[in-house]
Design a protein around this motif. Sequence first.
Motif, PDB file in Angstrom:
ATOM      1  N   GLU A  82       0.825  -1.206   0.000  1.00 40.97           N
ATOM      2  CA  GLU A  82       0.000   0.000   0.000  1.00 40.97           C
ATOM      3  C   GLU A  82       0.863   1.261   0.000  1.00 40.97           C
ATOM      4  OE1 GLU A  82      -3.611   2.190   2.412  1.00 40.97           O
ATOM      5  OE2 GLU A  82      -3.028   0.176   3.007  1.00 40.97           O
ATOM      6  N   ILE A  83       1.965   1.245   0.741  1.00 42.37           N
ATOM      7  CA  ILE A  83       2.897   2.381   0.726  1.00 42.37           C
ATOM      8  C   ILE A  83       3.420   2.586  -0.688  1.00 42.37           C
ATOM      9  CG2 ILE A  83       5.157   3.217   1.509  1.00 42.37           C
ATOM     10  CD1 ILE A  83       4.573   1.740   4.178  1.00 42.37           C
ATOM     11  N   ALA A  84       3.814   1.489  -1.352  1.00 37.77           N
ATOM     12  CA  ALA A  84       4.326   1.577  -2.719  1.00 37.77           C
ATOM     13  C   ALA A  84       3.275   2.137  -3.668  1.00 37.77           C
ATOM     14  CB  ALA A  84       4.798   0.206  -3.186  1.00 37.77           C
ATOM     15  N   ALA A  85       2.035   1.671  -3.544  1.00 32.87           N
ATOM     16  CA  ALA A  85       0.968   2.159  -4.418  1.00 32.87           C
ATOM     17  C   ALA A  85       0.736   3.657  -4.213  1.00 32.87           C
ATOM     18  CB  ALA A  85      -0.317   1.378  -4.162  1.00 32.87           C
ATOM     19  N   ARG A  86       0.741   4.097  -2.965  1.00 33.62           N
ATOM     20  CA  ARG A  86       0.532   5.519  -2.691  1.00 33.62           C
ATOM     21  C   ARG A  86       1.699   6.368  -3.184  1.00 33.62           C
ATOM     22  NH1 ARG A  86      -2.521   5.998   3.132  1.00 33.62           N
ATOM     23  NH2 ARG A  86      -4.257   4.638   2.610  1.00 33.62           N
ATOM     24  N   LEU A  87       2.917   5.864  -2.987  1.00 35.07           N
ATOM     25  CA  LEU A  87       4.080   6.598  -3.497  1.00 35.07           C
ATOM     26  C   LEU A  87       4.065   6.645  -5.022  1.00 35.07           C
ATOM     27  CD1 LEU A  87       7.075   5.540  -1.217  1.00 35.07           C
ATOM     28  CD2 LEU A  87       6.120   7.827  -1.500  1.00 35.07           C
ATOM     29  N   ALA A  88       3.721   5.549  -5.665  1.00 38.16           N
ATOM     30  CA  ALA A  88       3.646   5.526  -7.127  1.00 38.16           C
ATOM     31  C   ALA A  88       2.625   6.543  -7.615  1.00 38.16           C
ATOM     32  CB  ALA A  88       3.288   4.127  -7.622  1.00 38.16           C
ATOM     33  N   ARG A  90       1.635   9.274  -6.044  1.00 37.34           N
ATOM     34  CA  ARG A  90       2.169  10.609  -5.770  1.00 37.34           C
ATOM     35  C   ARG A  90       3.298  10.971  -6.729  1.00 37.34           C
ATOM     36  NH1 ARG A  90       1.781  13.769  -2.202  1.00 37.34           N
ATOM     37  NH2 ARG A  90       2.956  14.957  -0.969  1.00 37.34           N
ATOM     38  N   LEU A  91       4.251  10.065  -6.891  1.00 31.47           N
ATOM     39  CA  LEU A  91       5.405  10.346  -7.738  1.00 31.47           C
ATOM     40  C   LEU A  91       5.053  10.322  -9.219  1.00 31.47           C
ATOM     41  CD1 LEU A  91       8.065   8.270  -5.771  1.00 31.47           C
ATOM     42  CD2 LEU A  91       7.812  10.762  -5.811  1.00 31.47           C
ATOM     43  N   GLY A  92       4.013   9.614  -9.578  1.00 27.46           N
ATOM     44  CA  GLY A  92       3.581   9.549 -10.969  1.00 27.46           C
ATOM     45  C   GLY A  92       2.652  10.671 -11.364  1.00 27.46           C
ATOM     46  N   ALA A 168       7.851   8.397 -16.513  1.00 25.56           N
ATOM     47  CA  ALA A 168       7.194   7.196 -15.982  1.00 25.56           C
ATOM     48  C   ALA A 168       5.845   7.561 -15.378  1.00 25.56           C
ATOM     49  CB  ALA A 168       8.073   6.525 -14.939  1.00 25.56           C
ATOM     50  N   THR A 169       4.870   6.716 -15.647  1.00 21.95           N
ATOM     51  CA  THR A 169       3.529   6.929 -15.108  1.00 21.95           C
ATOM     52  C   THR A 169       3.411   6.240 -13.752  1.00 21.95           C
ATOM     53  OG1 THR A 169       2.639   4.899 -16.075  1.00 21.95           O
ATOM     54  CG2 THR A 169       2.570   6.913 -17.456  1.00 21.95           C
ATOM     55  N   GLU A 170       2.275   6.458 -13.132  1.00 18.02           N
ATOM     56  CA  GLU A 170       1.983   5.773 -11.872  1.00 18.02           C
ATOM     57  C   GLU A 170       2.081   4.264 -12.054  1.00 18.02           C
ATOM     58  OE1 GLU A 170      -1.871   5.183  -8.922  1.00 18.02           O
ATOM     59  OE2 GLU A 170      -1.775   6.951 -10.208  1.00 18.02           O
ATOM     60  N   ASP A 171       1.529   3.757 -13.131  1.00 19.37           N
ATOM     61  CA  ASP A 171       1.574   2.315 -13.391  1.00 19.37           C
ATOM     62  C   ASP A 171       3.007   1.832 -13.599  1.00 19.37           C
ATOM     63  OD1 ASP A 171      -1.173   2.032 -13.165  1.00 19.37           O
ATOM     64  OD2 ASP A 171      -1.526   2.281 -15.322  1.00 19.37           O
ATOM     65  N   ASP A 172       3.836   2.642 -14.274  1.00 25.10           N
ATOM     66  CA  ASP A 172       5.234   2.273 -14.497  1.00 25.10           C
ATOM     67  C   ASP A 172       6.007   2.187 -13.180  1.00 25.10           C
ATOM     68  OD1 ASP A 172       4.819   2.384 -17.291  1.00 25.10           O
ATOM     69  OD2 ASP A 172       5.478   4.481 -17.395  1.00 25.10           O
ATOM     70  N   THR A 178       7.088  -1.212  -5.392  1.00 28.65           N
ATOM     71  CA  THR A 178       6.625  -2.320  -4.553  1.00 28.65           C
ATOM     72  C   THR A 178       7.797  -3.259  -4.252  1.00 28.65           C
ATOM     73  OG1 THR A 178       4.390  -2.187  -5.444  1.00 28.65           O
ATOM     74  CG2 THR A 178       5.007  -4.264  -4.391  1.00 28.65           C
ATOM     75  N   ASP A 179       8.583  -3.596  -5.267  1.00 29.71           N
ATOM     76  CA  ASP A 179       9.749  -4.462  -5.059  1.00 29.71           C
ATOM     77  C   ASP A 179      10.723  -3.833  -4.058  1.00 29.71           C
ATOM     78  OD1 ASP A 179       8.663  -6.190  -6.933  1.00 29.71           O
ATOM     79  OD2 ASP A 179      10.059  -5.616  -8.541  1.00 29.71           O
TER      80      ASP A 179
END
Length: 186
Positions: A82-88, A90-92, A168-172, A178-179
Motif C-alpha cells: 500500500e505504501i508503494a501504491a501511494r508513493l507511485a 504521488r510520484l507519478g 514514468a507513469t503511476e503504473d510504471d 513495490t519491489d
Amino acid sequence: MTTERRRRDSAQTRQDLLDVARNRFARHGYAATTVRDIADEARVNVALINRYFTSKEGLFRACLTFAASDVSREETATGPAEIAARLAHRLGSSLDDRRQLDALLLLIRTSGDERIDDLRRSVLRSLSEKLAPGGSGEALLRSQIVLAAAVGISLMRAALDLQPIASATEDDLREPLTDLIQSLLR
C-alpha cells in the motif's frame, strides 16, 4: 468619489503567504529568503507574517509542517504494497504541480541555521519512524532508505528530467516501488 475597500480574507492571505514562502524557501533556502521578499510576492504587508506566523522561523516551521504532512500521507498506509501504491500515485502525478518538489526540497535543503536544520531533521526522523514501527536500528535505517528513494525519484523526475524515469507513469512506478519497499520494509 468612493473607494471600494477590498474585503480581507485572512485564510486566503495566510495560504498565499505559505505558498510563496514554501516556494522561496525551497528554491533559495532559508537564509537567502527575506520576509520582505515573501510579503512582496504575496502582495501583502510584511507585518502579516508576524501576525499569522510570529516570525520568519514560525513561517518556515509552518511550511515544513505542511511539507511533512504532505509527504507523510503515504506513511499511514498499512503495509509495504500500500505504501508503494501511494508513493507511485504521488510520484507519478503531474510534474506541473511544483508543490511536491518544493515539499521535498524543504525537507532536504540545509538552511545554514542550526535550529532550522534541527527542526528539519526532527521532521524527517518522525517520518522515518512512521514507516518503521519501533523506529530503531535496522528498521529505522530501512525506512530512511525508502524516504531517500522517494526524494531521489522526485528530484530525478522534476529537477533533472532524466528519462525514462521523468516520464514514468503511476503504473510504471508501482511495481519497481513495490519491489523496493517490500525488500526494505520486511
